[in-house]
Design an enzyme around this catalytic site. Structure first.
Site, mmCIF file in Angstrom:
data_model
loop_
_atom_site.group_PDB
_atom_site.id
_atom_site.type_symbol
_atom_site.label_atom_id
_atom_site.label_comp_id
_atom_site.label_asym_id
_atom_site.label_seq_id
_atom_site.Cartn_x
_atom_site.Cartn_y
_atom_site.Cartn_z
ATOM 1 N N GLU A 75 -9.888 -1.535 5.133
ATOM 2 C CA GLU A 75 -10.553 -1.312 6.409
ATOM 3 C C GLU A 75 -11.835 -2.163 6.482
ATOM 4 O OE1 GLU A 75 -8.973 0.059 8.616
ATOM 5 O OE2 GLU A 75 -8.273 2.093 8.208
ATOM 6 N N ASP B 271 -8.092 -3.011 13.992
ATOM 7 C CA ASP B 271 -9.467 -3.247 13.539
ATOM 8 C C ASP B 271 -9.553 -4.396 12.522
ATOM 9 O OD1 ASP B 271 -8.265 -2.125 11.326
ATOM 10 O OD2 ASP B 271 -9.634 -0.414 11.163
ATOM 11 N N HIS C 162 -7.685 -4.714 9.761
ATOM 12 C CA HIS C 162 -7.354 -4.425 8.356
ATOM 13 C C HIS C 162 -6.074 -5.141 7.945
ATOM 14 C CE1 HIS C 162 -5.133 -0.587 9.854
ATOM 15 N NE2 HIS C 162 -4.193 -1.362 9.346
ATOM 16 N N ASP D 256 0.831 -1.216 0.000
ATOM 17 C CA ASP D 256 0.000 0.000 0.000
ATOM 18 C C ASP D 256 0.858 1.256 0.000
ATOM 19 O OD1 ASP D 256 0.886 -0.564 2.561
ATOM 20 O OD2 ASP D 256 -1.090 -0.998 3.358
HETATM 21 C C1 F6R Z 1 1.246 -1.641 6.169
HETATM 22 C C2 F6R Z 1 -0.106 -2.170 6.203
HETATM 23 C C3 F6R Z 1 -0.928 -2.177 7.424
HETATM 24 C C4 F6R Z 1 -0.149 -2.496 8.696
HETATM 25 C C5 F6R Z 1 -1.061 -2.425 9.912
HETATM 26 C C6 F6R Z 1 -0.306 -2.711 11.179
HETATM 27 O O1 F6R Z 1 1.800 -1.804 4.859
HETATM 28 O O2 F6R Z 1 -0.548 -2.589 5.192
HETATM 29 O O3 F6R Z 1 -1.940 -3.134 7.274
HETATM 30 O O4 F6R Z 1 0.420 -3.773 8.574
HETATM 31 O O5 F6R Z 1 -1.637 -1.155 9.964
HETATM 32 O O6 F6R Z 1 0.611 -1.681 11.399
HETATM 33 P P1 F6R Z 1 1.780 -1.850 12.450
HETATM 34 O O7 F6R Z 1 2.665 -2.932 11.918
HETATM 35 O O8 F6R Z 1 2.494 -0.534 12.438
HETATM 36 O O9 F6R Z 1 1.160 -2.211 13.738
#
Ligand code: F6R
Length: 261
Positions: free
Chosen positions: A143, A136, A138, A67
């Protein structure tokens, strides 16, 4: 789905780094799906160490980022392109342009998303997709209520995700973009081996819903249940709400070595 409970994130990162090293040894032209956020950083450290010490080569490998934010300058230190360059791409020997990111800067974002999907297909699909998980549920930036068939597209972040990510922007929530371009849940489901990592109690609810909850667009990570070969690697904190925790541990302890991850 296989659930591997490790002592701590360091152990888990080395385990996943070892699985990627094995993949690159068996298939040097492997295609890796690369996540950002804090969760995979230990894996990237482990891969950089293996590159340095064991000559692990990425020369023929390809990479696709999960992303990208929309609205940050391209060279902003927190654009995911910059983060991946800093944390992994610039530390190993990928060929120039072997790692692509969704184009959050394109004038025609839908066309850029379609091109990204086509590039993943042209590369032969993703062999191993690293994933973190949001509090959440995702994955990527899909989301809750994201279609489980969705492909790369623009999404709006929830307020919770923007609050969670403010730590990368000097704790200033207003600096966190509202929009992102992300591989879809359907894109992630096409990967041959998604590996989701989660560290700490803050992820325990999301992990329990991912592994043991119903498959639901309300918890996009639960779509991993639909994938033939998916692995979830969690530390004790992130595993703390799993009902079948002991079962997963017994299975993993008795797993034959040749199966790998
Ligand atoms: C990042 C991504 C997100 C993160 C998620 C967890 O490329 O796609 O799904 O993996 O927000 O973030 P962290 O690892 O910072 O807890």
């Amino acid at each position: 789905m296989e659930v591997v409970i490790v002592e701590d994130s360091h152990t888990g990162s080395r385990l996943v780094g070892g699985a990627i090293a094995q993949l690159l040894t068996d298939k040097p032209e492997a295609v890796l799906g690369l996540a950002t956020g804090s969760t995979p950083l230990g894996v990237y450290d482990d891969l950089a160490r293996r590159h340095e010490q064991d000559d692990l080569s990425f020369a023929k490998a390809r990479g696709f980022a999960l992303d990208e934010y929309v609205g940050l300058p391209r060279n902003h230190p927190e654009s995911y392109r910059s983060v991946l360059q800093r944390e992994i791409v610039g530390r190993v020997n990928f060929a120039p342009d072997a790692v692509q990111s969704p184009n959050g800067w394109a004038e025609d974002i839908p066309a850029a998303c379609a091109e990204y999907e086509a590039a993943i297909r042209a590369a032969g699909g993703i062999d191993l997709q690293l994933l973190g998980v949001g509090t959440d549920g995702h994955i990527g930036f899909n989301e809750p209520t994201s279609s489980l068939a969705s492909l790369t597209r623009v999404k709006s972040l929830t307020e919770q995700t923007r609050i969670d990510n403010a730590r990368f922007f000097d704790d200033d929530v207003s600096a966190v973009p509202h929009h992102v371009v992300t591989q879809g849940v359907g894109t992630i489901r096409r990967a041959r081996h998604p590996v989701l990592l989660a560290w700490g109690e803050g992820k325990a609810d999301a992990v329990a819903a991912t592994v043991e909850g119903p498959v639901s667009a309300m918890v996009p990570s639960s779509a991993l249940q639909l994938i033939e070969h998916a692995t979830v690697v969690v530390d004790e904190g992130a595993a703390s709400k799993l009902r079948l925790r002991d079962y997963y541990q017994t299975v993993y302890t008795n797993k034959p070595d040749w199966q790998g991850l």
